[in-house]
Structure formats: C-alpha cells, structure tokens
Design a protein around this motif. Sequence first.
Motif, mmCIF file in Angstrom:
data_model
loop_
_atom_site.group_PDB
_atom_site.id
_atom_site.type_symbol
_atom_site.label_atom_id
_atom_site.label_comp_id
_atom_site.label_asym_id
_atom_site.label_seq_id
_atom_site.Cartn_x
_atom_site.Cartn_y
_atom_site.Cartn_z
ATOM 1 N N UNK A 164 -37.836 58.917 -4.044
ATOM 2 C CA UNK A 164 -37.654 60.351 -3.777
ATOM 3 C C UNK A 164 -36.367 60.905 -4.387
ATOM 4 N N UNK A 165 -35.616 60.051 -5.099
ATOM 5 C CA UNK A 165 -34.348 60.483 -5.692
ATOM 6 C C UNK A 165 -34.591 61.467 -6.830
ATOM 7 N N UNK A 166 -33.783 62.515 -6.888
ATOM 8 C CA UNK A 166 -33.812 63.460 -8.007
ATOM 9 C C UNK A 166 -32.704 63.067 -8.984
ATOM 10 N N UNK A 167 -33.102 62.731 -10.208
ATOM 11 C CA UNK A 167 -32.129 62.313 -11.208
ATOM 12 C C UNK A 167 -31.554 63.519 -11.954
ATOM 13 N N UNK A 168 -30.288 63.347 -12.405
ATOM 14 C CA UNK A 168 -29.613 64.315 -13.282
ATOM 15 C C UNK A 168 -29.298 65.641 -12.598
ATOM 16 N N UNK A 169 -29.381 65.713 -11.268
ATOM 17 C CA UNK A 169 -29.016 66.925 -10.538
ATOM 18 C C UNK A 169 -27.807 66.631 -9.665
ATOM 19 N N UNK A 170 -26.845 67.547 -9.670
ATOM 20 C CA UNK A 170 -25.622 67.338 -8.880
ATOM 21 C C UNK A 170 -25.854 67.795 -7.442
ATOM 22 N N UNK A 171 -25.490 66.929 -6.500
ATOM 23 C CA UNK A 171 -25.604 67.238 -5.080
ATOM 24 C C UNK A 171 -24.240 67.066 -4.421
ATOM 25 N N UNK A 172 -24.065 67.713 -3.297
ATOM 26 C CA UNK A 172 -22.821 67.615 -2.541
ATOM 27 C C UNK A 172 -23.091 66.831 -1.259
ATOM 28 N N UNK A 173 -22.302 65.786 -1.040
ATOM 29 C CA UNK A 173 -22.486 64.949 0.152
ATOM 30 C C UNK A 173 -21.134 64.626 0.768
ATOM 31 N N UNK A 174 -21.176 64.170 2.013
ATOM 32 C CA UNK A 174 -19.977 63.637 2.674
ATOM 33 C C UNK A 174 -20.088 62.122 2.686
ATOM 34 N N UNK A 175 -19.045 61.464 2.218
ATOM 35 C CA UNK A 175 -19.074 60.006 2.110
ATOM 36 C C UNK A 175 -18.116 59.384 3.116
ATOM 37 N N UNK A 176 -18.598 58.383 3.851
ATOM 38 C CA UNK A 176 -17.755 57.679 4.817
ATOM 39 C C UNK A 176 -16.730 56.806 4.101
ATOM 40 N N UNK A 177 -15.655 56.502 4.796
ATOM 41 C CA UNK A 177 -14.661 55.590 4.249
ATOM 42 C C UNK A 177 -15.203 54.164 4.198
ATOM 43 N N UNK A 178 -14.682 53.364 3.277
ATOM 44 C CA UNK A 178 -15.137 51.989 3.126
ATOM 45 C C UNK A 178 -13.965 51.062 2.829
#
Length: 323
Positions: A164-178
């Motif tokens: 279901x991944x959309x390639x070549x499109x920019x998305x905005x997400x929140x990423x947890x610390x690692x």
Amino acid sequence: MNFVDESKSFTHQSEINYPIDKVFPQFNNLQNFVAWNDYFSGKDNQSYSFFTPYEGVGSGMKFSSEKGGDSGDFFIRYSNPNRTLRYQLFEGDDNNPYLIDVKFKSVGNKTKMFWNIHTPKRSYLQRSLNLVAEDFFIDNIDKSMKNLYQLLGNKVDRDQKLASVKYDSIMVENQDGQLLLGVNVSTKNTKDGLFKNVMMNHGKVLNFVRSDLGKKEDEFGMPVLLTNPSNLKDKEISYFYGVPLSKRVSVSDNNFNFQTLNASKVYVIYFQGNYNNRVKNIQELLKKAKKDTLRNGQLIEEFLEEPTDIQNVKLRMSLPVYR
C-alpha cells in the motif's frame, strides 16, 4: 545395543501455509535459519559465527554455548532454488556429520517439505544414541515449523503494508526516538562501490547483533543508515549503519558504538529502483525543507526488504526537520 545399526536414516514430512518463494529463503540463508529452527533458537546463550557466502552452496556457520554446552558446525552443501537443499551438521568435535536433505514442493499457496536425515556413523558404545535420534529430530522439525509459520506471518503483514506504499511522494510523519547500535564508515562514493560497502556493513551489523549479542529477530528493529544528505555527491562518503535496540547493552567490540536518534517531525519519501537513483528523491526532500524554511538533520535510509540487488531496492528515506 547389538541390534542398533552404526547409523540410521529416517524421513519426515511437513507442510506450511505459505508459498515456496517465501519459505525457501528461510532455509537457504543460515542467518534466517537459526532464527526459527528450534535446534538453534530453542537454546539460550548460544553464539554464532557466519561465513560468506551467507546463503546458498558454501555458506556455513559455527555455533557454541557460553556455558560449554552444545557446539559444532553447520553447512549448506547443495542448493537447488525452490527444490532441494542438503545440510551437514557436525556436533562438537565429531568428524562424522548428520546429513539432512530437504525437498520442497509447491502446492498452490502452500509448501510441502520432505526431510531425509542420516545420522553419523557411531562407535559401538555410542550406537544407542540412534534409538532416540528420530524422535528428537521429528520433534525439532515440528516445533520449527510452528516458529517459521509465526515468523512468516509477521513478514506477510509487513509485505501487505508495503503493497500500500505510495512511492515518490513526500509525506509528513512524526518519528519516535531510537537508540541505535552500529558502525561508523567512510568509503569511496563510486557507482557500485557504495552499495557493496553498505551490504558488507549490513551483514556485519546483523551478524554482530544476532551472534555476538544473541538477539532474536523481535529484539531489534530494522537497520538504518544515517548520513549527511549534502555530501551524497562527494568522492568519499561517511555514514553510520546500525539497528535499533530497546536499551543499552555491554559491547566489547570497539568497532561498534551507540547513536541516538531524537524524536522529530520528518519528511518521508519511499523509493523503488536502482540504489544510485535514490539521490533525486533525496534532493526532493531537501527542496521541500528549504521551501518550508526548515533546517534538516541527517538523512535516514531504511531498507524495506532484505537488500540483495543494486537494481531493485525498496527504501524509506526520511529527513528530520525543525525550525
């Protein structure tokens, strides 16, 4: 004991509800194999050393227990993709191996496996071991199939998400610390050389985490590569390659160190194709950050599938941004 043969052969059949193209790679790669095969995964404090090639004919590994228990060597001696494998298992210092042949048969979306196991030739006083070998191996195979079914179930869930991944499109997400454990690398940024270098360190890091630290698949996350995105066209490139761990552990090898990824807002783009062509997508992330008047951190690259071929990689690339 007079009636016990010096060696013994027996067969067993098993079946798993996954197609052969998902099942065979779990047998043909020894780093995959030890993660679900109960002979190895069912033992605590077991350490492994893997030898190249990491899959197919000629691959091998050495296993040992920190408490002086089981040890030995395991090899793939024959591999016909999606059809047949032959293993040799040497226990302890014994020069006579177990011979383990596995034939694979595709039955729709299921895979049948036909096991043929031949025990080592034993001295007269050791032949009684052949009386229990069949029960031991059949129990091991049945437990291993349950482990493999669960592992593949997790992989299939991941595959469905990938679909279901959309390639070549920019998305905005929140990423947890690692918290990452890995290696710092500097290498020449040539057309094929960078990918080969990344693959070498990919294997090095996973081997260390699985073998030296004894971590199982559910105890660490997907490997990530960190690098400065503005240096991607330099003749030499530096990067960090590591895997997420839940907490710090004692590490005796000075080649490995910890790095922390802080929680942040990230611009994300998914890429599929030749690894060298990902640069265009990275430039899109940088343009987006500049347009939004945001500063950026290190580029984070994550392989969505086990990387084997430079021509066809699947990547999640994320760029932390902030004001």
